[in-house]
Write a protein that holds these residues in place. Structure first.
Motif, PDB file in Angstrom:
ATOM      1  N   GLN A  32       0.814  -1.227   0.000  1.00 42.23           N
ATOM      2  CA  GLN A  32       0.000   0.000   0.000  1.00 42.23           C
ATOM      3  C   GLN A  32       0.843   1.271   0.000  1.00 42.23           C
ATOM      4  O   GLN A  32       0.353   2.348   0.313  1.00 42.23           O
TER       5      GLN A  32
ATOM      6  N   ALA B  99       7.636   4.122 -13.118  1.00 44.16           N
ATOM      7  CA  ALA B  99       7.766   3.878 -14.565  1.00 44.16           C
ATOM      8  C   ALA B  99       9.084   4.511 -14.996  1.00 44.16           C
ATOM      9  O   ALA B  99       9.635   5.359 -14.272  1.00 44.16           O
TER      10      ALA B  99
ATOM     11  N   HIS C 204       3.642  -1.448  -3.593  1.00 45.62           N
ATOM     12  CA  HIS C 204       2.560  -1.839  -4.495  1.00 45.62           C
ATOM     13  C   HIS C 204       3.177  -2.367  -5.788  1.00 45.62           C
ATOM     14  O   HIS C 204       4.050  -1.712  -6.366  1.00 45.62           O
ATOM     15  N   ALA C 205       2.715  -3.548  -6.233  1.00 47.85           N
ATOM     16  CA  ALA C 205       3.356  -4.205  -7.374  1.00 47.85           C
ATOM     17  C   ALA C 205       3.322  -3.353  -8.631  1.00 47.85           C
ATOM     18  O   ALA C 205       4.228  -3.413  -9.460  1.00 47.85           O
ATOM     19  N   GLN C 206       2.290  -2.545  -8.759  1.00 44.13           N
ATOM     20  CA  GLN C 206       2.198  -1.758  -9.991  1.00 44.13           C
ATOM     21  C   GLN C 206       3.010  -0.482  -9.942  1.00 44.13           C
ATOM     22  O   GLN C 206       2.932   0.347 -10.859  1.00 44.13           O
TER      23      GLN C 206
ATOM     24  N   ALA D 127       5.900  -0.328 -10.624  1.00 48.96           N
ATOM     25  CA  ALA D 127       6.773  -0.397 -11.803  1.00 48.96           C
ATOM     26  C   ALA D 127       6.198   0.335 -13.004  1.00 48.96           C
ATOM     27  O   ALA D 127       6.928   0.653 -13.947  1.00 48.96           O
ATOM     28  N   THR D 128       4.906   0.605 -12.995  1.00 44.67           N
ATOM     29  CA  THR D 128       4.298   1.287 -14.152  1.00 44.67           C
ATOM     30  C   THR D 128       3.590   2.581 -13.757  1.00 44.67           C
ATOM     31  O   THR D 128       3.014   3.248 -14.618  1.00 44.67           O
TER      32      THR D 128
ATOM     33  N   LYS E 142       2.643   6.314 -12.979  1.00 44.74           N
ATOM     34  CA  LYS E 142       3.023   7.695 -13.264  1.00 44.74           C
ATOM     35  C   LYS E 142       2.106   8.586 -12.425  1.00 44.74           C
ATOM     36  O   LYS E 142       1.265   8.068 -11.693  1.00 44.74           O
TER      37      LYS E 142
ATOM     38  N   THR F 190      -1.754   7.719 -12.799  1.00 48.81           N
ATOM     39  CA  THR F 190      -2.167   6.355 -12.439  1.00 48.81           C
ATOM     40  C   THR F 190      -1.973   6.091 -10.950  1.00 48.81           C
ATOM     41  O   THR F 190      -2.781   5.399 -10.324  1.00 48.81           O
TER      42      THR F 190
ATOM     43  N   GLU G 268      -4.815   7.756  -9.215  1.00 50.65           N
ATOM     44  CA  GLU G 268      -6.029   6.928  -9.357  1.00 50.65           C
ATOM     45  C   GLU G 268      -6.030   5.789  -8.347  1.00 50.65           C
ATOM     46  O   GLU G 268      -7.045   5.509  -7.707  1.00 50.65           O
TER      47      GLU G 268
ATOM     48  N   GLY H 147      -8.252   3.547  -3.089  1.00 52.68           N
ATOM     49  CA  GLY H 147      -7.978   2.994  -1.766  1.00 52.68           C
ATOM     50  C   GLY H 147      -6.900   1.935  -1.769  1.00 52.68           C
ATOM     51  O   GLY H 147      -6.707   1.232  -0.780  1.00 52.68           O
ATOM     52  N   GLU H 148      -6.157   1.811  -2.912  1.00 61.51           N
ATOM     53  CA  GLU H 148      -5.106   0.796  -2.969  1.00 61.51           C
ATOM     54  C   GLU H 148      -3.835   1.251  -2.277  1.00 61.51           C
ATOM     55  O   GLU H 148      -2.978   0.439  -1.943  1.00 61.51           O
TER      56      GLU H 148
ATOM     57  N   ARG I 261      15.117   0.874 -10.250  1.00 62.86           N
ATOM     58  CA  ARG I 261      14.340  -0.286 -10.697  1.00 62.86           C
ATOM     59  C   ARG I 261      15.131  -1.586 -10.507  1.00 62.86           C
ATOM     60  O   ARG I 261      14.552  -2.624 -10.205  1.00 62.86           O
TER      61      ARG I 261
ATOM     62  N   GLU J 290      14.251  -5.781  -9.406  1.00 71.18           N
ATOM     63  CA  GLU J 290      15.068  -6.937  -9.795  1.00 71.18           C
ATOM     64  C   GLU J 290      15.911  -7.420  -8.619  1.00 71.18           C
ATOM     65  O   GLU J 290      16.760  -8.286  -8.783  1.00 71.18           O
TER      66      GLU J 290
END
Lengths: 406, 280
Positions: free
Chosen positions: A188, A194, A237-239, A241-242, A244, A247, A250, A255-256, A384, A389
């Motif tokens: 969280q 990104a 949070h796993a995302q 990596a993407t 911006k 996002t 959002e 609530g993530e 990153r 990695e």
């Protein structure tokens, strides 16, 4: 076309004898109509119209337009405001510089793109800019002096911590507290990780806060920050990596996320969704265990006059107007922009931006060097490598340092 | 060629030269220009791609995604076409429903998909609702993220394959199947030895059409997972252009995508041309 029509007219008239005068008058009408049409198609501007490309959001444009209307009334100069994204403005500027002529009189550029636009904009003399220069933040003006004074700060922006007040109660104030939140709420915490400049804006504050310079991967500050990132990595949070700006904002609204770094615009977004200041608030960035006070990256828009600007003097008049105290006060009050003028307090009574206001004295410019884009990419790749990695922080930084020197 | 023909095709030729040939040559020129040194010709942009791991992920994505998408769409499209050529009540309504996803504007469909597959999206809410555990559908770089992109793309584009195959199926004379039935051929045998061979030209057309389109896949992976989540060459080129302002690297990636498309589609095109020749 202008050359061709009289020639055709003369030939035509010669062939037909006596109707020369009437024919030529008709041709003149046609020529005038074509000239007007071509002028309209090509976006021709008269000597009394300035073309100003600025990165304004649709919601900002009407307020900005109303402010510029005052300039038009006062100076008798029409201003055509072209609202575009920063990247598009920079491309248009570069295209005009290559073409050797253009229609842009004034442009607003993102602070990140200033080194890339140095060759395309004019150097300004301090006396041309006049009074506003004395009232602008010295650090902000310094960021615009690239091989001479070329860029003037129009509005400033910087990042703060955006946190979920409803869940956390109070924001984490130290890196240790950030880790505690991460362990208690895995997945969280988000980074804008990104591959883009926004990631560098997330990384540098931690490096600076730990005493690093941001220009070297070998200093102790960089190593301390990257060890912290490695500790945080399993809980991100796993995302990330993407993510911006938009996002990640959002994801927080869904609530993530409980924590992330972002620019002031997200607070207006959350306010419009009824999430701020009740659920989501802003706070100063957390302190490093062994470092100085946390620092944040300078962002925002800078004004510049293109090298091939058709009306440089009038563009300077508009620039002085835009940087005047009255205008900047209106931008601050009506658009919520942070002013580069030191005589305008940011506290406009809104609790939304309190975290940003607390960071005002801790803004740092990104490293001012010709190879900054390369340096920035190396920070991104090192982050990153460590976070996604699972590379050893020391090894990732040593590799980045080798790439920087190589 | 008559003079009138030349006059007639001139606007089209001018359009192609202005909006296709010139931009293409310009892009090739940019790909072979070193933006820093201003040197032409130069392989510097291609060298920088070679060193970039994201580029290689994009190359892999540009092979894996089209292949998987086309296979899934073909199987689904064929199954739906076979089902909806049968006589049953509500067949017309069902045909309309099957075509519906293709009618939804792409950005609307992709926004719906993003909200559906987000960690706290509709799909996970449904899973939680039935007592299941949430799944990270779009975890960057994961096989599941690739599968989600393929599924989303298939949901949107399968109707095209379905329509192509449905048209071909309805054109197969019923008496061939009936004759085979009288000879004792079962359902599978009739499908394998009659339907499938007669469908082959339509299947090749569908694979060609969708395959070429899938090679240019851009918005589905970009909107659902971002550039880094499920990279493909077109989103990688966009990333170089948009995030780094590196027009040369973007042009180089675009040129390579064009070459990859030509290379992968050549066998299909050859086969298609062969089919046309045999018809003539």
């Amino acid at each position: 076309v202008r050359a061709a029509i009289p020639w055709r007219a003369r030939n035509h008239a010669r062939n037909r004898g006596g109707e020369l005068e009437g024919e030529l008058r008709q041709i003149d009408y046609v020529r005038g109509a074509i000239a007007i049409a071509l002028c309209g198609l090509a976006g021709c501007t008269s000597d009394n119209t300035l073309t100003f490309a600025a990165a304004l959001l649709p919601g900002e444009l009407s307020v900005y337009r109303a402010v510029v209307d005052d300039f038009e009334r006062r100076e008798g100069i029409k201003v055509d405001i072209v609202a575009q994204q920063y990247a598009d403005i920079r491309r248009a500027l570069a295209a005009e510089a290559i073409a050797g002529s253009g229609s842009l009189d004034l442009v607003e550029l993102d602070v990140y793109s200033l080194p890339l636009a140095v060759q395309d904009v004019a150097v300004l003399r301090d006396d041309e800019v006049g009074d506003p220069l004395d009232e602008l933040s010295a650090a902000a003006v310094r960021a615009g002096r690239l091989d001479g004074l070329r860029f003037l700060p129009h509005r400033l922006s910087w990042q703060a911590l955006i946190y979920n007040h409803a869940v956390l109660g109070k924001p984490p104030e130290t890196w240790e507290e950030v880790l505690a939140v991460a362990r208690a709420h895995p997945q969280q915490i988000g980074f804008k990780a990104a591959l883009y400049e926004g990631l560098t804006c997330d990384v540098l504050p931690f490096v600076w806060s730990a005493g690093g310079s941001g220009e070297s991967f070998a200093d102790a500050g960089a190593h301390e920050a990257f060890r912290f990132f490695a500790q945080l990595a399993p809980y991100l949070h796993a995302q990330s990596a993407t993510f911006k700006e938009s996002t990640i904002a959002e994801a927080m609204a869904r609530g993530e996320l409980l924590l992330h770094l972002n620019w002031p615009f997200v607070m207006s977004l959350y306010a419009s969704q009824g999430l701020a200041p009740g659920t989501i608030r802003s706070a100063p960035l957390p302190h490093a265990p062994s470092g100085a006070a946390p620092a944040t990256v300078l962002g925002g828009g800078y004004l510049a006059i293109p090298r091939k600007a058709p009306q440089r003097q009038k563009a300077l008049r508009l620039t002085r107007f835009l940087l005047s105290r009255t205008t900047q006060l209106r931008f601050n009050r009506e658009l919520g922009w942070f002013s580069p003028r030191v005589d305008i307090a940011d506290d406009n009574g809104s609790p939304l931006l309190s975290g940003f206001e607390a960071m005002r004295d801790r803004i740092e410019s990104r490293p001012e060097r010709a190879d900054y884009p390369h340096l920035s990419r190396l920070w991104q790749r090192a982050f990153r490598a460590v976070v996604f990695e699972h590379a050893d922080p020391g090894e990732a930084l040593r590799k980045a340092q080798r790439d920087l020197q190589g | 060629m008559k003079r009138v023909d030349v006059v007639a095709i001139t606007p089209l030729l001018a359009f192609l030269v202005l909006f296709l040939v010139y931009p293409m040559l310009h892009a090739i020129g940019m790909a072979f220009t070193d933006g820093t040194a201003g040197q032409f010709p130069s392989l510097e942009n291609f060298r920088s791609l070679w060193r970039d791991r994201l580029f290689w992920s994009a190359v892999l994505g540009n092979i894996v995604l089209p292949v998987c998408s086309v296979v899934v769409e073909l199987l689904l499209g064929l199954a739906l076409a076979l089902l909806l050529t049968q006589q049953f009540r509500g067949r017309r309504a069902l045909r309309a429903i099957v075509i519906l996803p293709f009618a939804i504007p792409e950005i609307v469909f992709l926004t719906i998909m993003r909200y559906a597959f987000a960690p706290r999206g509709y799909v996970n809410a449904a899973l939680l609702g039935v007592g299941g555990a949430p799944i990270d559908w779009l975890r960057p770089g994961s096989a599941l993220a690739y599968a989600t992109v393929v599924a989303a793309d298939a949901w949107h584009v399968t109707p095209v394959v379905f329509l192509l195959l449905l048209a071909a199926l309805t054109a197969i004379p019923e008496d061939i199947g009936e004759a085979a039935k009288l000879d004792g051929a079962g359902g599978w045998a009739r499908f394998r030895h009659i339907t499938l061979p007669l469908l082959q030209p339509a299947i090749v057309a569908a694979v060609l059409l969708r395959g070429l389109d899938a090679l240019r896949m851009f918005s589905t992976p970009l909107v659902l997972t971002g550039v880094e989540g499920v990279p493909v060459l077109s989103s990688y080129a966009y990333h170089q252009w948009s995030d780094y302002g590196d027009d040369g690297a973007a042009a180089a990636a675009a040129v390579l995508l064009a070459l990859l498309s030509l290379f992968l589609s050549a066998p299909l095109l050859r086969r298609r041309v062969g089919a046309w020749e045999s018809v003539r």
